[in-house]
Design a protein around this motif. Structure first.
Motif, PDB file in Angstrom:
ATOM      1  N   PHE A   1      -2.606-100.446  45.148  1.00  0.00           N
ATOM      2  CA  PHE A   1      -3.799-100.614  44.192  1.00  0.00           C
ATOM      3  C   PHE A   1      -3.331-100.651  42.666  1.00  0.00           C
ATOM      4  O   PHE A   1      -3.868-101.329  42.010  1.00  0.00           O
ATOM      5  CB  PHE A   1      -4.747 -99.343  44.277  1.00  0.00           C
ATOM      6  N   ALA A   2      -2.466 -99.603  42.241  1.00  0.00           N
ATOM      7  CA  ALA A   2      -1.806 -99.693  40.997  1.00  0.00           C
ATOM      8  C   ALA A   2      -0.929-100.750  40.542  1.00  0.00           C
ATOM      9  O   ALA A   2       0.007-101.010  41.544  1.00  0.00           O
ATOM     10  CB  ALA A   2      -1.231 -98.355  40.553  1.00  0.00           C
ATOM     11  N   THR A   3      -1.096-101.345  39.629  1.00  0.00           N
ATOM     12  CA  THR A   3      -0.219-102.565  39.134  1.00  0.00           C
ATOM     13  C   THR A   3       0.517-102.368  37.716  1.00  0.00           C
ATOM     14  O   THR A   3      -0.249-101.585  37.078  1.00  0.00           O
ATOM     15  CB  THR A   3      -0.954-104.011  39.333  1.00  0.00           C
ATOM     16  N   GLU A   4       1.659-103.188  37.507  1.00  0.00           N
ATOM     17  CA  GLU A   4       2.236-103.189  36.327  1.00  0.00           C
ATOM     18  C   GLU A   4       2.753-104.346  36.165  1.00  0.00           C
ATOM     19  O   GLU A   4       3.379-105.006  37.185  1.00  0.00           O
ATOM     20  CB  GLU A   4       3.261-102.009  36.133  1.00  0.00           C
ATOM     21  N   GLY A   5       2.433-105.176  34.972  1.00  0.00           N
ATOM     22  CA  GLY A   5       2.795-106.526  35.053  1.00  0.00           C
ATOM     23  C   GLY A   5       2.209-107.676  35.822  1.00  0.00           C
ATOM     24  O   GLY A   5       2.887-108.452  36.312  1.00  0.00           O
ATOM     25  N   GLY A   6       1.395-107.100  36.512  1.00  0.00           N
ATOM     26  CA  GLY A   6       0.506-108.028  37.669  1.00  0.00           C
ATOM     27  C   GLY A   6       0.991-107.862  38.860  1.00  0.00           C
ATOM     28  O   GLY A   6       0.262-108.499  39.737  1.00  0.00           O
ATOM     29  N   ALA A   7       1.898-107.157  39.424  1.00  0.00           N
ATOM     30  CA  ALA A   7       2.470-106.793  40.500  1.00  0.00           C
ATOM     31  C   ALA A   7       2.177-105.386  40.839  1.00  0.00           C
ATOM     32  O   ALA A   7       2.177-104.618  39.928  1.00  0.00           O
ATOM     33  CB  ALA A   7       3.727-107.146  40.517  1.00  0.00           C
ATOM     34  N   PRO A   8       1.980-105.332  42.336  1.00  0.00           N
ATOM     35  CA  PRO A   8       1.753-103.843  42.937  1.00  0.00           C
ATOM     36  C   PRO A   8       3.114-102.827  42.475  1.00  0.00           C
ATOM     37  O   PRO A   8       3.992-103.139  42.685  1.00  0.00           O
ATOM     38  CB  PRO A   8       1.652-103.984  44.224  1.00  0.00           C
ATOM     39  N   ILE A   9       2.787-101.660  41.953  1.00  0.00           N
ATOM     40  CA  ILE A   9       3.841-100.543  41.704  1.00  0.00           C
ATOM     41  C   ILE A   9       4.351-100.157  43.306  1.00  0.00           C
ATOM     42  O   ILE A   9       3.619 -99.912  44.205  1.00  0.00           O
ATOM     43  CB  ILE A   9       3.252 -99.475  40.911  1.00  0.00           C
ATOM     44  N   GLN A  10       5.558-100.280  43.321  1.00  0.00           N
ATOM     45  CA  GLN A  10       6.063 -99.795  44.475  1.00  0.00           C
ATOM     46  C   GLN A  10       6.392 -98.300  44.736  1.00  0.00           C
ATOM     47  O   GLN A  10       6.546 -97.475  43.668  1.00  0.00           O
ATOM     48  CB  GLN A  10       7.781-100.265  44.557  1.00  0.00           C
ATOM     49  N   PRO A  11       6.677 -97.623  45.709  1.00  0.00           N
ATOM     50  CA  PRO A  11       6.588 -96.315  46.131  1.00  0.00           C
ATOM     51  C   PRO A  11       8.203 -95.631  45.495  1.00  0.00           C
ATOM     52  O   PRO A  11       8.034 -94.448  45.143  1.00  0.00           O
ATOM     53  CB  PRO A  11       6.735 -96.077  47.571  1.00  0.00           C
ATOM     54  N   TRP A  12       8.853 -96.440  44.924  1.00  0.00           N
ATOM     55  CA  TRP A  12      10.099 -95.927  44.620  1.00  0.00           C
ATOM     56  C   TRP A  12      10.048 -96.195  42.947  1.00  0.00           C
ATOM     57  O   TRP A  12      11.284 -96.438  42.379  1.00  0.00           O
ATOM     58  CB  TRP A  12      11.483 -96.572  45.063  1.00  0.00           C
ATOM     59  N   SER A  13       8.896 -95.771  42.185  1.00  0.00           N
ATOM     60  CA  SER A  13       9.033 -96.104  40.853  1.00  0.00           C
ATOM     61  C   SER A  13       9.135 -95.008  40.016  1.00  0.00           C
ATOM     62  O   SER A  13       8.626 -94.963  38.713  1.00  0.00           O
ATOM     63  CB  SER A  13       7.420 -96.627  40.587  1.00  0.00           C
ATOM     64  N   MET A  14       9.694 -93.701  40.649  1.00  0.00           N
ATOM     65  CA  MET A  14       9.829 -92.623  39.748  1.00  0.00           C
ATOM     66  C   MET A  14      10.775 -92.662  38.517  1.00  0.00           C
ATOM     67  O   MET A  14      10.381 -92.272  37.493  1.00  0.00           O
ATOM     68  CB  MET A  14      10.471 -91.416  40.551  1.00  0.00           C
ATOM     69  N   ALA A  15      11.563 -93.571  38.566  1.00  0.00           N
ATOM     70  CA  ALA A  15      12.591 -93.741  37.338  1.00  0.00           C
ATOM     71  C   ALA A  15      11.550 -94.590  36.316  1.00  0.00           C
ATOM     72  O   ALA A  15      11.936 -94.152  35.197  1.00  0.00           O
ATOM     73  CB  ALA A  15      13.858 -94.687  37.697  1.00  0.00           C
ATOM     74  N   ARG A  16      10.783 -95.318  36.579  1.00  0.00           N
ATOM     75  CA  ARG A  16       9.866 -95.884  35.486  1.00  0.00           C
ATOM     76  C   ARG A  16       8.809 -95.010  34.975  1.00  0.00           C
ATOM     77  O   ARG A  16       8.638 -94.985  33.718  1.00  0.00           O
ATOM     78  CB  ARG A  16       9.179 -97.224  36.328  1.00  0.00           C
ATOM     79  N   THR A  17       8.234 -94.212  36.023  1.00  0.00           N
ATOM     80  CA  THR A  17       7.546 -93.005  35.351  1.00  0.00           C
ATOM     81  C   THR A  17       8.343 -91.890  34.247  1.00  0.00           C
ATOM     82  O   THR A  17       7.630 -91.819  33.232  1.00  0.00           O
ATOM     83  CB  THR A  17       6.958 -92.220  36.417  1.00  0.00           C
ATOM     84  N   ALA A  18       9.523 -91.897  34.900  1.00  0.00           N
ATOM     85  CA  ALA A  18      10.182 -91.055  33.967  1.00  0.00           C
ATOM     86  C   ALA A  18      10.550 -91.804  32.587  1.00  0.00           C
ATOM     87  O   ALA A  18      10.563 -91.218  31.451  1.00  0.00           O
ATOM     88  CB  ALA A  18      11.485 -90.583  34.570  1.00  0.00           C
ATOM     89  N   GLU A  19      10.694 -93.044  32.514  1.00  0.00           N
ATOM     90  CA  GLU A  19      10.827 -93.740  31.417  1.00  0.00           C
ATOM     91  C   GLU A  19       9.853 -93.683  30.373  1.00  0.00           C
ATOM     92  O   GLU A  19       9.859 -93.476  29.092  1.00  0.00           O
ATOM     93  CB  GLU A  19      11.324 -95.194  31.804  1.00  0.00           C
ATOM     94  N   LEU A  20       8.509 -93.738  31.004  1.00  0.00           N
ATOM     95  CA  LEU A  20       7.751 -93.733  29.993  1.00  0.00           C
ATOM     96  C   LEU A  20       7.133 -92.319  29.649  1.00  0.00           C
ATOM     97  O   LEU A  20       6.675 -92.068  28.736  1.00  0.00           O
ATOM     98  CB  LEU A  20       6.284 -94.395  31.051  1.00  0.00           C
ATOM     99  N   LEU A  21       7.298 -91.545  30.668  1.00  0.00           N
ATOM    100  CA  LEU A  21       7.123 -89.910  30.047  1.00  0.00           C
ATOM    101  C   LEU A  21       7.860 -89.647  29.175  1.00  0.00           C
ATOM    102  O   LEU A  21       7.540 -88.836  28.069  1.00  0.00           O
ATOM    103  CB  LEU A  21       7.217 -88.963  31.563  1.00  0.00           C
ATOM    104  N   ALA A  22       9.266 -90.092  29.132  1.00  0.00           N
ATOM    105  CA  ALA A  22      10.023 -89.802  27.987  1.00  0.00           C
ATOM    106  C   ALA A  22       9.457 -90.060  26.512  1.00  0.00           C
ATOM    107  O   ALA A  22       9.840 -89.473  25.599  1.00  0.00           O
ATOM    108  CB  ALA A  22      11.601 -90.348  28.339  1.00  0.00           C
ATOM    109  N   VAL A  23       9.009 -91.151  26.516  1.00  0.00           N
ATOM    110  CA  VAL A  23       8.178 -91.529  25.363  1.00  0.00           C
ATOM    111  C   VAL A  23       7.255 -90.534  24.800  1.00  0.00           C
ATOM    112  O   VAL A  23       7.424 -90.239  23.637  1.00  0.00           O
ATOM    113  CB  VAL A  23       7.644 -92.932  25.436  1.00  0.00           C
ATOM    114  N   SER A  24       6.567 -90.258  25.939  1.00  0.00           N
ATOM    115  CA  SER A  24       5.318 -89.278  25.470  1.00  0.00           C
ATOM    116  C   SER A  24       5.801 -88.016  25.300  1.00  0.00           C
ATOM    117  O   SER A  24       5.154 -87.349  24.267  1.00  0.00           O
ATOM    118  CB  SER A  24       4.468 -89.294  26.984  1.00  0.00           C
TER     119      SER A  24
END
Length: 248
Positions: free
Chosen positions: A196-219
């Protein structure tokens, strides 16, 4: 790690599930109804490192409230429950009374069973969800999925022991990015909420933890490696609380 994912609803669900099992130490597959839980358990129940849990999504409650007794029965053999909760957004606000009845029954049953981990949907309804948790001491552990409440509600949730599962899609809005900076770092775990959740128009995959960490690092104003370390540590702690057999 992925603490909230609809693996069963991806196109090619078996293939995606097997890939998640290879890439992730743990994936929490939340289902949307008791019937979906039964069907998904038959098809994907053999996949290692995937936890499939019974649920009743608040968006479906109006049509499937009759399945509540089945869910309460399924909870007896489950270490966790999800997706459950309430949704106060415009499309589903009219069904809030029955949503409340169902969610109260789930939380109460969790307390009666000695506590369960609950993956909780609270969009537009945090003010409805938190009081129900407060009324049921020892209900278990709440994991607030894609939380979008106020700072005051974050503080209340933190005080009653709630966790927050967060994925890349939560950073798409300025409000989401701002809220991420306020969440207690020791209670944040990764999720995808795919497909259901998407990024860049594509469904986010279950192995997205690294991407979450990248965004959290900024926050959080830290390095990506520090964010990964925090998410990994938090995930291990939460899995231990949940009683997951493969927890550290």
């Amino acid at each position: 790690m992925d603490f909230h994912c609809h693996l069963d609803l991806y196109p090619g669900a078996r293939t995606v599930s097997e890939e998640a099992s290879r890439r992730n130490q743990f994936t929490w597959l939340v289902t949307t109804s008791p019937r979906a839980f039964e069907a998904t358990s038959k098809v994907l129940g053999h996949v290692p490192r995937v936890l499939i849990t019974p649920g009743l999504h608040p968006e479906l409650v109006e049509q499937r409230a009759g399945e509540l007794p089945q869910l309460l029965k399924q909870m007896e053999q489950a270490i966790a429950v999800g997706e459950v909760g309430m949704d106060g957004s415009y499309r589903f606000k009219s069904s809030l009374p029955i949503q409340r009845k169902v969610f109260e029954a789930v939380v109460s049953r969790s307390r009666e069973l000695g506590g369960r981990a609950l993956s909780i949907h609270s969009r537009g309804a945090v003010k409805e969800v938190l009081p129900i948790l407060l009324k049921n001491p020892r209900f278990g552990t709440a994991v607030l999925h894609w939380f979008s409440g106020t700072l005051a509600e974050v503080e209340i949730a933190h005080k009653i022991g709630c966790w927050f599962s967060l994925g890349p899609a939560a950073f798409a809005s300025a409000a989401g990015r701002a809220l991420a900076t306020k969440l207690p770092r020791d209670r944040v775990v990764p999720e995808s909420d795919g497909p259901f959740a998407t990024e860049g128009g594509a469904p986010i995959q279950p192995w997205s933890m690294a991407r979450t960490a990248e965004l959290l690092a900024v926050s959080w104003g830290c390095s990506e490696s520090e964010a990964v370390q925090t998410l990994t540590h938090n995930s291990g702690r939460l899995l231990t609380v949940m009683g997951w057999p493969g927890s550290p």
